[in-house]
Design a protein around this motif. Sequence first.
Motif, PDB file in Angstrom:
ATOM      1  N   GLY A 163       0.820  -1.207   0.000  1.00 27.46           N
ATOM      2  CA  GLY A 163       0.000   0.000   0.000  1.00 27.46           C
ATOM      3  C   GLY A 163       0.857   1.262   0.000  1.00 27.46           C
ATOM      4  O   GLY A 163       0.573   2.219  -0.732  1.00 27.46           O
ATOM      5  N   LEU A 164       1.905   1.261   0.803  1.00 26.74           N
ATOM      6  CA  LEU A 164       2.818   2.405   0.808  1.00 26.74           C
ATOM      7  C   LEU A 164       3.568   2.501  -0.514  1.00 26.74           C
ATOM      8  O   LEU A 164       3.808   3.603  -1.021  1.00 26.74           O
ATOM      9  N   ARG A 165       3.937   1.347  -1.075  1.00 29.04           N
ATOM     10  CA  ARG A 165       4.625   1.360  -2.369  1.00 29.04           C
ATOM     11  C   ARG A 165       3.723   1.969  -3.440  1.00 29.04           C
ATOM     12  O   ARG A 165       4.174   2.752  -4.268  1.00 29.04           O
ATOM     13  N   ALA A 166       2.433   1.632  -3.413  1.00 33.29           N
ATOM     14  CA  ALA A 166       1.504   2.196  -4.397  1.00 33.29           C
ATOM     15  C   ALA A 166       1.384   3.713  -4.225  1.00 33.29           C
ATOM     16  O   ALA A 166       1.295   4.453  -5.213  1.00 33.29           O
ATOM     17  N   ARG A 167       1.400   4.182  -2.987  1.00 36.95           N
ATOM     18  CA  ARG A 167       1.249   5.622  -2.723  1.00 36.95           C
ATOM     19  C   ARG A 167       2.525   6.407  -2.975  1.00 36.95           C
ATOM     20  O   ARG A 167       2.475   7.527  -3.469  1.00 36.95           O
ATOM     21  N   PHE A 168       3.679   5.857  -2.592  1.00 34.97           N
ATOM     22  CA  PHE A 168       4.915   6.638  -2.590  1.00 34.97           C
ATOM     23  C   PHE A 168       6.009   6.115  -3.516  1.00 34.97           C
ATOM     24  O   PHE A 168       7.066   6.738  -3.628  1.00 34.97           O
ATOM     25  N   ARG A 192      15.406  -0.071  -8.908  1.00 35.04           N
ATOM     26  CA  ARG A 192      14.651  -0.333 -10.135  1.00 35.04           C
ATOM     27  C   ARG A 192      13.751  -1.559  -9.990  1.00 35.04           C
ATOM     28  O   ARG A 192      12.593  -1.543 -10.419  1.00 35.04           O
ATOM     29  N   ALA A 193      14.269  -2.615  -9.370  1.00 31.27           N
ATOM     30  CA  ALA A 193      13.470  -3.835  -9.213  1.00 31.27           C
ATOM     31  C   ALA A 193      12.270  -3.615  -8.301  1.00 31.27           C
ATOM     32  O   ALA A 193      11.212  -4.210  -8.508  1.00 31.27           O
ATOM     33  N   THR A 194      12.427  -2.771  -7.297  1.00 31.73           N
ATOM     34  CA  THR A 194      11.358  -2.554  -6.315  1.00 31.73           C
ATOM     35  C   THR A 194      10.367  -1.494  -6.752  1.00 31.73           C
ATOM     36  O   THR A 194       9.172  -1.631  -6.511  1.00 31.73           O
ATOM     37  N   LEU A 195      10.847  -0.443  -7.412  1.00 32.66           N
ATOM     38  CA  LEU A 195      10.011   0.726  -7.640  1.00 32.66           C
ATOM     39  C   LEU A 195       9.627   0.987  -9.094  1.00 32.66           C
ATOM     40  O   LEU A 195       8.663   1.695  -9.360  1.00 32.66           O
ATOM     41  N   ALA A 196      10.388   0.432 -10.037  1.00 34.89           N
ATOM     42  CA  ALA A 196      10.103   0.752 -11.454  1.00 34.89           C
ATOM     43  C   ALA A 196       8.938  -0.065 -11.973  1.00 34.89           C
ATOM     44  O   ALA A 196       8.654  -1.124 -11.506  1.00 34.89           O
TER      45      ALA A 196
END
Length: 196
Positions: A163-168, A192-196
Amino acid sequence: MHDRPTGPADEPEPDATGKEPWLATVVETLASRGAAEIAHPGGTLLAHLERVHALLAEWGARPALRLAGLCHAFYGTDGFATALGDPDRRDELTALVGEEAERLVHFYAGCDRRFSYPGLADPEGAFRDRFTGAVLRPPLPLRRDFAELTAANELDVMRANPGLRARFGAELLDLFTSWRALLGDPAWQAVRATLA
């Protein structure tokens, strides 16, 4: 009080099993200060601290930076106010992890993020200490350590909480992209693997 090295040249290397001999003592101390009971994304603060340490080790960070990762929230941070120790009693953490690791923890904890993040990759970029209000221009090696520690911290939070990854996540990807010159290749690949 147990003996701890005071600099990276004195840091003990992992033993034959690959374990860092001082790790259990540091983890026990963090737990004794309540880190195992403090809620944090992905479980407890202690679990988060251990994961940040492990991520920095995976990236090949030197012992002092791994220790700083394990203790990065000791004085609280601009994004996580709960502290395990008093920044006016820095000798306590220094005795546990050594001078270099403690300096990194204090620097990390002292960051005024809103002020400091935008210019971190600029060699003349200003960094404000939230404890003192002082504006600094940290040297490149310290900026690199700070960037790697910040990336490890934020990536662990993003991995632990979709949920935090989707928001931030997009905002963090933009930030870490602006810091690309400060991040080693393993850290950048993880971003890149986590956020891209």
